[in-house]
Design an enzyme around this catalytic site. Structure first.
Site, PDB file in Angstrom:
ATOM      1  N   GLU A  52       0.830  -1.225   0.000  1.00 43.31           N
ATOM      2  CA  GLU A  52       0.000   0.000   0.000  1.00 43.31           C
ATOM      3  C   GLU A  52       0.857   1.265   0.000  1.00 43.31           C
ATOM      4  O   GLU A  52       0.331   2.354  -0.260  1.00 43.31           O
ATOM      5  CB  GLU A  52      -0.886   0.054   1.263  1.00 43.31           C
ATOM      6  CG  GLU A  52      -1.894  -1.057   1.428  1.00 43.31           C
ATOM      7  CD  GLU A  52      -1.346  -2.251   2.226  1.00 43.31           C
ATOM      8  OE1 GLU A  52      -0.106  -2.361   2.345  1.00 43.31           O
ATOM      9  OE2 GLU A  52      -2.146  -3.064   2.686  1.00 43.31           O
ATOM     10  N   CYS A  68       5.963   4.858  21.539  1.00 39.85           N
ATOM     11  CA  CYS A  68       7.209   4.650  20.778  1.00 39.85           C
ATOM     12  C   CYS A  68       8.469   4.819  21.623  1.00 39.85           C
ATOM     13  O   CYS A  68       9.503   4.244  21.298  1.00 39.85           O
ATOM     14  CB  CYS A  68       7.258   5.601  19.594  1.00 39.85           C
ATOM     15  SG  CYS A  68       5.864   5.360  18.493  1.00 39.85           S
TER      16      CYS A  68
HETATM   17  S1  SF4 Z   1       4.211   2.039  19.331  1.00 36.43           S
HETATM   18 FE1  SF4 Z   1       5.753   0.492  18.841  1.00 36.43          FE
HETATM   19  S2  SF4 Z   1       5.020  -0.510  16.983  1.00 36.43           S
HETATM   20 FE2  SF4 Z   1       3.908   1.384  17.227  1.00 36.43          FE
HETATM   21  S3  SF4 Z   1       5.045   2.848  16.035  1.00 36.43           S
HETATM   22 FE3  SF4 Z   1       5.722   3.062  18.122  1.00 36.43          FE
HETATM   23  S4  SF4 Z   1       7.473   1.730  18.238  1.00 36.43           S
HETATM   24 FE4  SF4 Z   1       6.377   1.140  16.401  1.00 36.43          FE
END
Ligand code: SF4
Ligand code: SF4
Ligand code: SF4
Ligand code: SF4
Ligand code: FES
Lengths: 387, 596
Positions: free
Chosen positions: B377, B526
């Site tokens: 995508e 994150c």
């Molecule tokens: S929460 Fe974890 S899986 Fe989601 S974007 Fe952030 S680092 Fe990546």
């Protein structure tokens, strides 16, 4: 036991008994009274570890949690053992009776019989017997039900906490202890887990009274016990014998004159060489046993015997803890390497140290007990390991 | 109050709460006990046994991580018995282990290696078992490589995947010598329910689970004079990168990081934060659009609650686990992918570059972003929107490889065109950040006033609680948004997929009547991503989160719609949020995936 003869006993198989009467009269007694009688009898768990059965029941009865269980461990997996099968085949009602008495003491509404996968053929008959048992229980107005759960066929599921994991539908891996089952067992609830034989004896103690049981055996090892006898013997089979005999007495009866060693307690037990027959008592003061007795005559290679055991453990370890998973592999490859001359004979000492580490660091009894056969065979039959 | 327990460790008396383990009690006395299977974030396993100690009166050596204290206990952590046992255990692990440490990606950051060094295992005692094993390497996933020959069976990954992520892509298979960590039917990671979140990678103490690294590919692009290499860095990278380069957790190294990236040779050093701001515009207007359709047009086909879509770990989870809710996802691409699509269109146009020659690299706290960049995508620019994704850890490696003394670098700013950002973008890095940023903008769009919290800090959505709710009442709405007058906008935030499951189950059962859901796959969001420096634990996540909020508080502009470059891109290129061009480049749809 003072005389020189081996005493056959017959406490559990042939003696008939009225399940209903015994349960009725026992259910009328106070729990303390029941525990005291059991304590008085001196009965210790028949699985090999030898924990006093009365204390196990007592600790569990003292837990405040309203949900408690009694589990009968019928996951008999030790090579050369088939006594539980015999008991379940011949006198299942007595096993259920033992569970029912325990259920009263600890106040459990449910009990489970965890049956070894290979014993599935017993299931139809056991279910029938169980129906009859539930009827009796009903008649005396007791609210207690037993269910049968089939094992998955892994040796480690005989270890009590792995057995709970397996009952709960998880992988059979032993848990960390503490907490012990008396505090947190099946479904994390206080649980008494006894093996088949222990439950039969608990029941029979309420048939005969503690005194009769206590008269048998020695101060450390009370009563009688069921042995499965195999190997180089003219009389293999199941025997109920009084505890406290020496290996010599045992060999006089079951050996073939050429017996060079007896493996007491199966793969996880001890190997007794001829020179120690006289001084070794079968029981908690000497070599404890879950009941497996294997005789080896002089044509046997003790190297092969040990190698077989190690192959068994290497495969049956659950694999979660390092000392057992890797240790078993190292012990097996180690003796092979010495035998082939790829490693110096002195490597055996290194391996014995490793076995010692396994004995004190493995997470459960399986890994801890590998050292028993390893030490006793390597120590007593060193030349056979090398040449 | 918890009962107090007195015990003695190495001759020192200590009093601790009942239920404390020996390991924890020893830590209070600054006595270090080695561990392998233990991890702060996970339940106790007690299976490696390197943490054994001697306990007076006991036949065996208990595992200190799994043994609760008891009154009067006497513990010795450093006797010859203990040392011998530990040495045996380390030796045993090494005998099963493909110990080619010099060629291991984890060389230098491996707990087994550290222990081997501490215990000076220089001459292996036991037989090398590796040749006896049929070890498999699973290198098919764009995100994660699993090498069984490095695995010590500590089961940290299994516990992570089950407890934190509720995915259970990894499990234990077989017993005895064959026991191993495996997937459903032993399929490659690429084909199972794995979300690529990398939480297991972050907790694996050895090189058995690692990110698939693209360091060499990126070096090659940088050194190719034909290519114009742009790099974007995610908000959670700058508060964690320092940990791999000699700084304490919680140190913000944005300026040094930008300088380092320039020194590495990237042609333009830009910022994912820019597209984070853009995401807020797109997602905010998408939410308001859905609310308008539902409330004014009474369109019953509108899917609410709307859920954020910037965490690719979460996206793959919902694709597998709650496919019936795919339409509830915002159609916005993640900031990384928005950036990629714009790098090869808007950016290339403005810089007069042939988009075929633009290589777009992103630095992410995340392993799932590698998978995301590979999704079919994600090619709306006509090219692969993002060419290479590197984790925070990989960037640290490149900086070290380049011989840059990170410490001594001067601070500098990102380049322009997609390099500007706001405080709202920065907080994307922590759980609750997207929600907070979106509310700052949405509320202001609707009412013309700043969101009514203390200094823009929407504290109810902050913190480390697994699921957090917040609601905002709309008052004095602007004429265009009168339909929202008096409405209470209900939101919920979850991080870690186990918590995501809680929220989704509430939605499913009708108990969760929220309008907007923010879900981040990783614990802490994150900042706790699977590509972040190792170790990551609660304390470190907390410090990184604090750094994020500090950075936000220090920014001149703290609302996405005030980002001058965002204003410019709408004027010059996208025309309006959630408009036609945006949908072409910045939005997408996802697909249902089987669980097995
Ligand atoms: S929460 Fe974890 S899986 Fe989601 S974007 Fe952030 S680092 Fe990546
Ligand atoms: S000792 Fe062996 S069987 Fe027991 S937990 Fe450890 S690996 Fe499993
Ligand atoms: S990457 Fe995430 S989902 Fe995949 S196995 Fe690891 S923890 Fe589980
Ligand atoms: S893959 Fe890593 S975390 Fe998982 S069991 Fe192996 S060594 Fe432990
Ligand atoms: S750290 Fe305690 S057993 Fe692994």
């Amino acid at each position: 036991m003072s005389n020189n003869f081996l005493r056959r006993v017959d406490l559990i198989f042939d003696q008939d008994c009225n399940l209903k009467d015994i349960l009725k009269s026992t259910y009328q007694r106070a729990n303390d009274d029941i525990i005291n009688e059991l304590l008085e009898s001196g009965l210790k768990g028949r699985g090999g570890a030898g924990f006093p059965t009365a204390l196990k029941w007592k600790f569990t009865s003292e837990q405040a949690d309203p949900d408690k269980y009694i589990v009968c461990n019928a996951d008999e997996g030790e090579p050369g053992t088939f006594k539980d099968r015999e008991i379940l085949f011949k006198v299942p009602q007595k096993v259920f009776g033992g569970m029912a008495i325990c259920a009263k003491v600890i106040n459990a509404k449910e009990g489970f019989l965890y049956l070894r996968g290979e014993y599935r053929f017993l299931l139809p008959e056991l279910e029938k017997q169980l129906d009859a048992f539930h009827k009796v229980i009903n008649e005396i107005g007791v609210n207690f039900k037993i269910k049968i759960i089939m094992g998955s066929g892994a040796y480690i599921c005989g270890e009590e906490s792995a057995l709970f994991e397996s009952m709960e539908g998880d992988r059979g891996e032993p848990r960390n202890k503490p907490p012990y089952p008396t505090v947190s067992g099946f479904r994390k609830k206080p649980t008494v887990i006894n093996n088949v034989e222990t439950l039969v004896y608990s029941f029979m103690i309420f048939r005969y009274g503690a005194r009769k049981f206590k008269e048998l055996g020695t101060a450390d090892s009370r009563g009688s016990k069921v042995f499965s006898i195999s190997g180089d013997t003219p009389k293999p089979g199941i025997y109920e014998l009084e505890l406290g005999m020496s290996v010599e007495q045992f060999v006089d009866e079951f050996g073939d004159g050429d017996t060079k060693a007896v493996q007491v307690g199966g793969a996880s037990g001890f190997c007794v060489p001829r020179k120690k027959f006289k001084d070794t008592i079968i029981g908690f003061e000497g070599v404890p046993t879950g009941g497996s007795m294997m005789l080896f005559n002089s044509s046997r290679s003790m190297y092969n015997v040990l190698k077989n055991y190690l192959e068994f453990f290497e495969e049956e370890s659950c694999g979660q803890c390092t000392p057992c998973r890797v240790g078993c592999q190292q012990l097996k490859l180690g003796i092979e390497a010495v035998k082939k001359g790829e490693r110096h004979a002195a490597y055996l000492e290194q391996l014995q140290k490793l076995a010692q580490t396994m004995k004190i660091t493995a997470k459960c009894g399986l890994g801890q007990s590998v050292a028993n056969s390893f030490f006793s065979i390597v120590e007593n039959f060193k030349e056979e390991m090398i040449y | 109050m918890a009962k107090k327990i007195n015990l003695i460790i190495d001759g020192i008396p200590v009093t601790v709460d009942e239920g404390t383990t020996i390991l924890q009690a020893a830590k209070l006395l600054n006595i270090h006990i080695p561990t392998l299977c233990y991890h702060d974030d996970l339940c106790i396993a007690g299976n490696c046994r390197v943490c054994v100690v001697e306990m007076k009166g006991a036949r065996t050596l208990p595992a200190s991580c799994a043994m609760p204290v008891a009154e009067g206990m006497e513990i010795m952590t450093n006797t010859i018995k203990v040392r011998t046992a530990r040495k045996h255990i380390i030796d045993l692990l090494l005998s099963e282990h493909n110990a080619k440490c010099t060629t291991c990606y984890k060389n230098g950051n491996c707990e087994l290696q550290n222990l081997a060094s501490e215990y000076k295992i220089s001459d292996p005692m036991f037989i090398d078992l590796v040749p006896h094993k049929n070890y498999q390497m699973d290198a098919y996933s764009p995100s994660i490589i699993k090498d069984d020959s490095k695995c010590i069976r500590c089961q940290r990954c299994v516990r992570t995947c089950e407890e934190l992520q509720h995915v259970s892509a990894l499990g234990v298979a077989y017993k005895g010598e064959k026991m191993k960590i495996s997937t459903f039917f032993e399929n490659p990671m690429f084909e199972v329910v794995c979300t690529n979140c990398g939480q297991c990678v972050n907790r694996c103490p050895t090189g058995a689970l690692i990110e698939r690294n693209y360091i060499d590919e990126v070096w090659e692009a940088i050194y190719n004079p034909d290519k114009h290499v742009v790099v974007q860095t995610a908000p959670a990278v700058r508060v964690a990168l320092g940990e791999d380069l000699g700084f304490e957790p919680g140190e913000i190294v944005t300026g040094k990081m930008v300088s380092a990236l320039r020194r590495l040779g990237f042609d333009s050093v830009l910022d994912t934060d820019f597209t984070a701001d853009l995401t807020i515009m797109e997602e905010g207007f998408e939410l308001l659009g859905r609310l308008r359709k539902a409330l004014v047009d009474k369109d019953t086909s509108v899917k609410l609650p709307m859920a954020t879509s910037c965490s690719p770990g979460w996206i793959k989870f919902i694709e597998h686990t709650y496919p019936e809710y795919l339409e509830n996802l915002s159609t916005c691409k993640s900031p990384q992918q928005m950036f990629g699509a714009l790098a090869k269109t808007y950016y290339a146009q403005k810089r007069n570059l042939d988009p075929a020659k633009v290589v777009s690299v992103s630095i992410m706290p995340c392993t799932a972003k590698k998978f995301e960049a590979d999704r079919p995508e994600m090619r709306s620019s006509g090219y692969k929107d993002v060419d290479y994704v590197l984790t925070t850890r990989e960037l640290a490696i490149m900086i070290k490889q380049a011989g840059i003394e990170f410490n001594a670098l001067a601070e500098s700013h990102c380049d322009s065109i997609m390099g500007d950002s706001t405080g709202a973008a920065v907080i994307f890095g922590a759980t609750g950040g997207v929600m907070e940023a979106a509310l700052r903008t949405a509320y202001e769009v609707v009412t013309g006033r700043e969101v009514p919290f203390d200094g823009l800090n929407i504290t109810p959505v902050r913190g480390m609680e697994g699921v957090r709710e917040a609601s905002v009442k709309i008052e004095n709405a602007a004429p265009d948004w009168k339909f929202l007058e008096g409405a209470v906008l209900k939101t919920v935030v979850a991080h870690g997929l186990t918590n995501a499951k809680k929220v989704m189950d509430a939605v499913k059962s009708g108990k969760g009547d929220w309008h907007f859901i923010e879900i981040m796959a990783c614990p802490g969001g994150c900042i706790g991503g699977g590509g972040q420096p190792i170790p990551t634990n609660a304390e470190i996540r907390q410090k990184r989160a604090e750094a994020i909020y500090r950075e936000d508080a220090g920014m001149k502009i703290r609302k996405s719609h005030e980002n001058p470059e965002v204003i410019a891109i709408y004027k010059e290129f996208l025309h309006e949020p959630n408009g036609h061009k945006s949908h072409e480049l910045l939005h997408t749809h996802y697909k249902e995936r089987q669980r097995y």
